[in-house]
Motif scaffolding. Structure first.
Motif, mmCIF file in Angstrom:
data_model
loop_
_atom_site.group_PDB
_atom_site.id
_atom_site.type_symbol
_atom_site.label_atom_id
_atom_site.label_comp_id
_atom_site.label_asym_id
_atom_site.label_seq_id
_atom_site.Cartn_x
_atom_site.Cartn_y
_atom_site.Cartn_z
ATOM 1 N N LYS A 78 0.830 -1.207 0.000
ATOM 2 C CA LYS A 78 0.000 0.000 0.000
ATOM 3 C C LYS A 78 0.865 1.259 0.000
ATOM 4 O O LYS A 78 0.553 2.250 -0.661
ATOM 5 C CB LYS A 78 -0.918 -0.002 1.219
ATOM 6 N N LEU A 81 2.268 1.777 -3.515
ATOM 7 C CA LEU A 81 1.252 2.238 -4.458
ATOM 8 C C LEU A 81 0.860 3.684 -4.219
ATOM 9 O O LEU A 81 0.435 4.387 -5.142
ATOM 10 C CB LEU A 81 0.012 1.345 -4.369
ATOM 11 N N ASN A 82 0.971 4.136 -3.000
ATOM 12 C CA ASN A 82 0.589 5.507 -2.661
ATOM 13 C C ASN A 82 1.743 6.496 -2.745
ATOM 14 O O ASN A 82 1.577 7.678 -2.432
ATOM 15 C CB ASN A 82 -0.020 5.553 -1.253
ATOM 16 N N TRP A 92 -0.375 4.152 -8.076
ATOM 17 C CA TRP A 92 -1.550 3.374 -8.483
ATOM 18 C C TRP A 92 -2.331 4.075 -9.584
ATOM 19 O O TRP A 92 -2.927 3.426 -10.447
ATOM 20 C CB TRP A 92 -2.440 3.083 -7.274
#
Length: 255
Positions: A78, A81-82, A92
């Motif tokens: 996460k 992706l951020n 993302w």
């Protein structure tokens, strides 16, 4: 295999008669009060159950460790992706944008190919079809009853039956992939006795520069006859009033 540390505590104040589990490093250890049990053997048995000897039980500490590892992995994904690629654009977003572009390119390419592809056989100029080719013949309709009215071409019954037959045969040749572009019309000339025998005429046209080849192959008597006869063999019901006997079909070149 996980090493098991077994300690028997004699302090009832700490344990209060109940087993206590503690973690030492990567090992989960269960402590019991020796005064609570009648013999050391019973206390050791409880320790074995609590500490999962012989690899039968999984230590709660190990389960928690595995969950923590998975959580760490998910948090790492996460986080990646951020991450900001530039300005407020995150990774993302970039991935989704690339996927959308790829899908759009694929569909656009397919649409362009479908639009520009054209079969050369579908390109023809009907105005250049100046040479006429006629076929004549007859067939029998065993489910029809001949009457004097059918012998007169101007009668309502004769005209109705002729129109139905004309539509049936026109649809046959217009939808033919080989003969459709050359077909002009069909004419039901007359009805005769013999259950009902129908005389017909088929008219085709073709370009002058291809007439010899077409007469020998595509518009030959054998081709036109076989298309007609196959259609008759494919009829669904022999009890249909419009049924045509395939074996009765006759055809010849000419008017």
């Amino acid at each position: 295999m996980v090493d098991i540390q077994m300690d028997i505590l004699k302090s009832s104040d700490e344990l209060d008669g109940a087993p206590v589990s503690r973690a030492h490093g990567g090992t989960c250890v269960t402590y019991v009060d020796a005064n609570t049990y009648s013999s050391p053997t019973e206390a050791e048995s409880l320790l074995q159950q609590g500490n999962g000897t012989n690899g039968v039980q999984t230590s709660p500490c190990d389960v928690e460790s595995q969950k923590s590892g998975k959580d760490c992995t998910m948090r790492g994904i996460k986080k990646e992706l951020n991450e900001k690629v530039f300005w407020e654009i995150r990774l993302w977003m970039v991935i989704i944008f690339i996927l959308i572009v790829i899908i759009a390119v694929i569909f656009t390419s397919l649409a362009i190919c479908a639009a520009i592809h054209q079969d050369e056989d579908d390109i023809f100029d009907p105005s250049s079809f100046t040479v006429i080719q006629n076929f004549r013949g007859s067939f029998q309709m065993p489910n029809q009853v001949f009457t004097e009215e059918l012998s007169t071409n101007s009668s309502n019954k004769s005209q109705t039956l002729a129109k139905e037959l004309g539509t049936k045969l026109s649809d046959l040749y217009k939808t033919s992939s080989a003969l459709g572009r050359y077909f002009i019309n069909v004419e039901i000339r007359a009805f005769r006795d013999g259950s009902v025998i129908a005389d017909y005429k088929l008219t085709f046209h073709m370009p002058e520069e291809e007439k010899d080849q077409l007469r020998n192959f595509t518009l030959s008597r054998e081709m036109v006859y076989n298309v007609f006869r196959q259609f008759l063999y494919d009829q669904e019901s022999e009890s249909d009033p419009m049924f045509i006997d395939p074996d009765s079909l006759k055809m010849a070149l000419g008017n």
